[in-house]
Design an enzyme around this catalytic site. Structure first.
Site, short mmCIF file in Angstrom:
data_model
loop_
_atom_site.label_atom_id
_atom_site.label_comp_id
_atom_site.label_asym_id
_atom_site.label_seq_id
_atom_site.Cartn_x
_atom_site.Cartn_y
_atom_site.Cartn_z
N GLY A 1 -45.82 -60.70 1.69
CA GLY A 1 -45.37 -59.39 1.46
C GLY A 1 -46.19 -58.31 2.20
N GLY B 1 -45.54 -54.76 2.30
CA GLY B 1 -44.92 -53.24 1.89
C GLY B 1 -46.33 -52.74 1.38
N LEU B 2 -46.11 -51.50 0.54
CA LEU B 2 -47.37 -50.62 0.27
C LEU B 2 -48.38 -51.64 -0.43
CD1 LEU B 2 -45.75 -47.65 -1.11
CD2 LEU B 2 -46.92 -47.99 1.06
N GLY C 1 -48.79 -55.02 -0.48
CA GLY C 1 -49.17 -56.07 0.31
C GLY C 1 -49.81 -55.81 1.37
N SER D 1 -32.24 -38.49 -2.38
CA SER D 1 -33.29 -38.17 -2.83
C SER D 1 -32.78 -37.58 -4.34
CB SER D 1 -34.34 -37.33 -1.99
OG SER D 1 -35.26 -36.81 -2.86
N ARG E 1 -33.67 -40.36 -14.78
CA ARG E 1 -32.86 -41.22 -14.27
C ARG E 1 -32.21 -41.84 -15.13
NH1 ARG E 1 -36.89 -43.34 -9.28
NH2 ARG E 1 -36.96 -41.46 -8.23
N GLU F 1 -43.96 -53.89 -7.06
CA GLU F 1 -42.71 -53.94 -7.65
C GLU F 1 -42.54 -55.19 -8.47
OE1 GLU F 1 -39.26 -52.59 -5.78
OE2 GLU F 1 -38.03 -53.10 -7.36
N LEU G 1 -44.37 -45.43 -5.34
CA LEU G 1 -45.45 -45.64 -4.04
C LEU G 1 -46.83 -45.60 -4.87
CD1 LEU G 1 -43.77 -43.01 -1.80
CD2 LEU G 1 -43.62 -45.54 -1.93
#
Lengths: 254, 253, 643
Positions: free
Chosen positions: C46, C48-49, C51, C290, C336, C431, C447
């Site tokens: 991975g 992403g951020l 990895g 957003s 949320r 995640e 993030l």
């Protein structure tokens, strides 16, 4: 590629520069360097055009003014040097154009069915061409201009135009015709239409080339760039109209 | 506005990198105008699968216009007719009933076709490897506010940094030039104070790799800017030219 | 229900005061000498951020790193789509933020279902992330003085969110990606794009390699290493429709689970309240708008059921601003999970708007009247533009229509304080692990966690692992590799061999419907029990009627999808089971049986203050539940209230 960077990082950056020829070769072999040369040579040729047009427009003043200017020019010691320089500029400009165009064709080796421009606001009429912009046929317009230049050289430098009397008989013998006379004859000869076509195509070429050169040299600024683009159109128009007016004038005085 | 469309698609099919390709025509009926372009292709793929034909391969991932995976030359326009839009965000309401839509892959020697509409954009990664970064090892950073950056400088950097790396600039350029992509990265990093120490080696390395990959030259046509979904400006290309000439003429390297 | 094994969990949380735990842990860590680092190989799956940052940081330390992703370039990992921002306890705005407050808010926001020590560490390193990213050239928003700008996000009482327009995730990912590419350039990272991880290889109880399929050639490849880092994101696509990228999947994590890694709290899924609603059956994904929109937009539904008028034609007296009505203190800025459930409640009661009745209004009329169109455009222009592009409606004129959608998954592979899973040598970051967000994640924290794990936690803890183990050499000719490869190949050929009638899309949609219906925003016993059966039936149908054409030895996107779907079909059952076993409501997990009189979530701290970590026992078999008891010492248990 991996090793290339690794080696670069290992070698200390401060240990001397590259040899002069090497960095120049790197510059000239890079895509941006070549565009830089295209831009510089193009702009210098534009400078020549201005001078050349200014001189030619003297025909409107009269034969004497024109001949005077021509004689003075031809008597200059540095003329051969300037001409050589001009030739070199033109040669570099053309040679690079051929090379870059070939590169570009190779970069898009398979073409699209019907490419369509996404540019919404076309800067001018000049841009309504197949790929939407004059740059799409810089090479074609350049080739037409080159063909015209050959004719122009035949007419004016080599004196091979059969419809022109390059020498006249005077009581003192055969002497070379005056520049004004040659010019008027050429503009009345069968090559005159080429002068109209050539100079109009030149205008198209300049309308893109002039502003494009600034971009290639990295000269771009939100304040000045829009101005330069407008100026390019104006410049192209003035040059084209100025030169094209000569054969038209020539047609009418005959 | 009609709610559904009947369409004819002409899609480039190419079984593999070395195989030869051709256009294949497909008819689609009752396509909702609310569909995205890729959803329309999904529908076609479902139908193909049902009929026993292999699905059309195309790159896509986030489907919200940011990952840069989707591509497609739609009727000769990169990412289709809308400006500032990726293919995944293009919606069918943009088309008319009875339209014929030609779908082609990005075409460039540096982006070889992998299959159908999928191309290999690895060249972009290799360009970034040659300098598209600021060397700051993890843990070595000073406080983030130690160097103030004027908001306009930051904005300029951000405008350039918005590039999604989709390759539309290459696809739209008549010369398949990657100048807009490279210039966006160079501009982003070289306008920031953090990026200044490496500005010469960065631009030299990236341009050399760009040339090596076989992209074409920039002829200032500005089609790249018009096709760019992130609306990257060609003023970045001028900056790239400037940076490159500066590096060549002034640096000791 | 499932047996609860009485394993004593060793989560390896260091002793000592909360604020000193991480430092103490680092002090006690073993180091690897520089000469040996070069000989150690690390696999990072991975990009992403988590990895990309981990791979780059480990390579900087001197390890040999192999980085894998299924995308064509590491830059396309789905972290790129995060819009809002990233939290940090910098307290630049001087509004009273601190490491402790960020820690407190995160534990509370997670509804007291996260591990305190992990969350505290997250808050501690948050500041380093901002420094690191700025040094890499991430163009965070700045004030006119040139200093970093912050905004309040997701209802936080302090302004601690750093952002780069609406593209924070993109900019942070490109920062990590550029650090990664720099290491690829030096040769310390080898990049393997378009590779899908299909199995974990465990040798003598330690994770020693992976099996991947080269998505271009279809070939299976074996890679060995000294440890494996899994940074493969969440499982939101189990629902078919989510805000995840189409390619996001659970496969890598699930295959690790099948090799012995425990899966923790799979029922914790975050449903984001502000997404563009579904418009038809062809819908392939949902787009997030957003959360920052709720700072100025007001959420409402018509006061009468089935009102089909356009939003701007309904007068104020006939509107129900239900969030402001129910939660006067927080109003439109409730977390949320609360906001999502409230809109579902209104739509279920028949007040929903739009053609499907599955949407509520998010209205900027008042904000535009108050601040002027220009101000609103400056703040949200790009979001409004995106909304218009997708729906064809102009949000300046008519209210936006929004509906909740699956967005993030808090559950994931169980990890200890060192981010090591229950398989030694397998570390799980971002995640993909379960650790930091409890039952609900706060805005702008994903993030932060991805980068915290990748830049500042994993490099230490993996070094410690490598320094304290004396691992024998392992070759990819080892029996374990051969077995794992045959296993992966076999599964692929089985899928190709079915030659049935149903497409993977149609089965995936059906799975999505089941999960959304019974294991979505609210869950109840009966529904969950029926979902278990439905999923297992659907799985059987998959294996008897899936239709994938083409061959395995080429780019075959349909085959990729089917393979991922097969794993979702196994995973879905675990998710439902976890939801069934957790007899309480907390964060993203809402059980209808467990609510207060005013329909608010009712937590059961006495019986459920634990992590459920599931052990795989075979497809269709009942998994074993292990429990890690959670202790709340620094942040005493309290009921969340936003009234």
């Amino acid at each position: 590629m991996v090793t290339k960077l690794a080696e670069k990082q290992q070698s200390s950056p401060s240990t001397g520069g590259k040899s002069a020829t090497k960095w120049i070769m790197t510059l000239l072999s890079s895509s941006i360097g070549q565009k830089f040369v295209m831009g510089i040579t193009g702009l210098l040729l534009c400078g020549f055009l201005v001078v050349h047009l200014a001189g030619n427009l003297l025909v409107y003043v009269g034969a004497e003014a024109y001949n005077g200017y021509a004689d003075k020019l031809h008597s200059m010691m540095l003329l051969p040097v300037a001409e050589t320089g001009l030739f070199l500029l033109l040669f570099a400009h053309i040679a690079l154009a051929i090379k870059l165009t070939r590169d570009n064709q190779q970069a898009r080796h398979i073409s699209y069915q019907e490419p369509q421009s996404k540019i919404e606001e076309k800067p001018s009429l000049f841009s309504q061409t197949p790929m939407g912009n004059t740059s799409g046929w810089m090479f074609i317009s350049g080739s037409i201009i080159l063909a015209f230049l050959v004719i122009h050289m035949i007419d004016m430098k080599l004196h091979w135009n059969p419809g022109v009397d390059y020498s006249i008989e005077t009581p003192e013998g055969v002497v070379e015709a005056k520049p004004y006379s040659i010019m008027v004859q050429v503009l009345g000869s069968f090559t005159a239409p080429f002068y109209i076509v050539g100079t109009i195509v030149l205008g198209f070429h300049l309308s893109h080339g002039f502003s494009s050169a600034f971009q290639s040299l990295g000269l771009n600024h939100p304040k000045y760039t829009p101005l330069i683009k407008k100026l390019a159109i104006l410049f192209a128009f003035v040059i084209a109209a100025g030169f094209a007016s000569l054969p038209i004038w020539g047609f009418f005085i005959h | 506005m009609s709610e559904t469309l009947d369409l004819t698609l002409k899609v480039w099919r190419q079984p593999g990198p070395d195989a030869s390709g051709r256009y294949v025509e497909y008819k689609l009926t009752e396509i909702s105008t609310h569909m995205s372009f890729l959803e329309m292709l999904d529908v076609l793929n479902e139908q193909l699968n049902e009929k026993g034909e292999e699905m059309i391969a195309f790159d896509h991932d986030c489907r919200e216009g940011i990952c840069g995976a989707c591509s497609l030359m739609i009727n000769g326009q990169a990412h289709g007719p809308d400006s500032g839009t990726t293919t995944c965000q293009l919606h069918m309401r943009r088309f008319k009933n009875g339209d014929t839509i030609v779908i082609e892959p990005w075409r460039a020697r540096a982006f070889p076709v992998v299959r159908d509409l999928v191309v290999d954009r690895g060249a972009f990664d290799r360009i970034v490897q040659e300098g598209g970064f600021i060397s700051a090892n993890t843990g070595s950073a000073p406080d983030a506010n130690s160097v103030p950056i004027p908001a306009p400088v930051q904005e300029t950097a951000m405008d350039a940094a918005a590039c999604i790396g989709c390759g539309a600039c290459v696809a739209a350029c008549k010369n398949a030039s990657a100048m807009l992509f490279v210039s966006a990265k160079v501009s982003h990093l070289s306008t920031l104070p953090q990026g200044k120490p490496e500005r010469d080696s960065r631009v030299q390395g990236m341009v050399a790799q760009m040339d090596l990959e076989g992209f074409g030259n920039c002829t200032n046509t500005e089609e790249c800017q018009a096709a760019c979904p992130a609306e990257i400006s060609v003023s970045n290309i001028a900056r790239l030219n400037r940076e490159f000439l500066r590096a060549q003429l002034c640096s000791k390297e | 229900m499932a047996d609860t094994a009485n394993t004593v969990f060793n989560s390896r949380v260091p002793d000592g005061p909360m604020a000193e735990k991480w430092d103490r842990c680092k002090q006690e860590m073993k180091l690897v000498n520089p000469a040996n680092k070069r000989k150690k190989k690390i696999i990072v799956v991975g990009t992403g951020l988590a990895g990309a940052s981990a791979a780059a940081s480990l390579a900087e330390l001197g390890y040999q790193v192999e980085s894998f992703c299924f995308q064509d370039s590491p830059r396309r990992a789905h972290s790129i789509a995060a819009q809002g921002g990233i939290n940090a306890a910098k307290n630049y705005p001087n509004d009273g933020d601190s490491v402790w407050r960020l820690f407190y808010d995160t534990v509370k926001g997670g509804d007291y279902r996260s591990r305190e020590a992990n969350v505290h560490r997250l808050a501690q390193v948050s500041n380093n992330i901002i420094d690191q990213c700025t040094a890499q050239g991430v163009p965070f928003a700045r004030d006119y003085g040139g200093l970093l700008s912050n905004r309040s996000f997701g209802g936080a009482q302090v302004s601690r969110t750093f952002y780069a327009r609406g593209q924070t995730g993109q900019q942070l990912l490109l920062g990590a990606y550029s650090a990664l590419m720099r290491q690829v350039g030096t040769g310390r990272v080898t990049l393997f794009p378009r590779r899908e991880m299909l199995d974990l290889v465990v040798v003598d109880g330690v994770a020693r390699g992976i099996i991947v399929r080269n998505l271009i050639t279809g070939e299976f490849e074996k890679y060995s290493a000294d440890c494996v880092l899994l940074c493969t994101g969440g499982y939101g696509n189990a629902f078919y429709l989510s805000t995840n990228a189409k390619g996001s999947n659970v496969t890598a994590a699930w295959r690790c689970h099948k090799r012995g890694a425990y899966f923790a709290n799979p029922c914790y899924t975050q449903i984001h309240p502000t997404c563009i609603p579904v418009s038809g059956d062809y819908q392939s994904k949902l787009t997030l708008m957003s959360e920052s929109l709720r700072n100025d937009g007001r959420v409402w539904v018509p006061g009468a059921q089935g009102d089909q008028r356009r939003g701007n034609q309904i007068p104020d007296t006939e509107r129900d601003y239900y969030l402001e009505r129910r939660y006067p203190a927080f109003g439109n800025l409730v977390p949320r999970d609360v906001a999502s459930r409230a809109s579902k409640e209104r739509c279920d009661a028949g007040y929903g708007v739009g053609s499907t009745g599955q949407a509520v209004f998010l209205d900027f009329r008042d904000a535009i009247a108050r601040d002027g169109k220009h101000t609103i455009e400056a703040k949200y222009g790009n979001l409004f533009h995106m909304y218009k592009k997708i729906t064809g409606e102009d949000p300046y004129q008519v209210p936006m229509r929004i509906y909740p959608a699956v967005h993030y998954t808090m559950g994931g592979l169980w990890v200890d304080y060192h981010l090591q899973s229950s398989i030694p040598g397998l570390f799980v970051l971002g995640e993909a692990n379960f650790s930091d967000h409890g039952a609900n994640r706060l805005g702008a924290s994903a993030l932060m966690q991805g980068l915290a794990d990748g830049y500042f936690v994993a490099p230490y803890t993996t070094s410690n692992f490598l320094g304290s183990q004396n691992l024998p050499e392992v070759s990819t000719d080892d029996e374990a590799f051969t077995e794992a490869m045959a296993n992966a190949q076999d599964r692929n050929s089985k899928i190709l061999g079915v030659q049935g009638t149903r497409s993977s899309d149609s089965i995936h949609r059906e799975l999505g419907h089941i999960l959304w219906e019974y294991c979505g925003m609210s869950r109840e016993r009966q529904g969950l029990e029926s979902a278990m059966g439905k999923i297992s039936d659907l799985r059987e149908e998959f294996w008897s009627s899936i239709k994938v054409l083409g061959q395995g030895e080429q780019l075959n996107q349909n085959l990729e999808h089917a393979g991922r779907l097969a794993d979702f079909l196994e995973f879905g059952e675990l998710m439902v089971r976890d939801a069934l076993v957790r007899e309480e409501s907390c964060g993203g997990h809402f059980r209808e049986e467990h609510q207060t009189k005013d329909n608010e979530a009712l937590r059961d701290d006495k019986n459920f203050s634990h992590v459920s970590a599931w052990e795989f026992t075979g497809v269709g078999n009942e998994p074993v539940e292990h429990r890690e008891q959670l202790e709340f010492i620094e942040v005493p248990l309290a009921t969340r209230s936003y009234k």
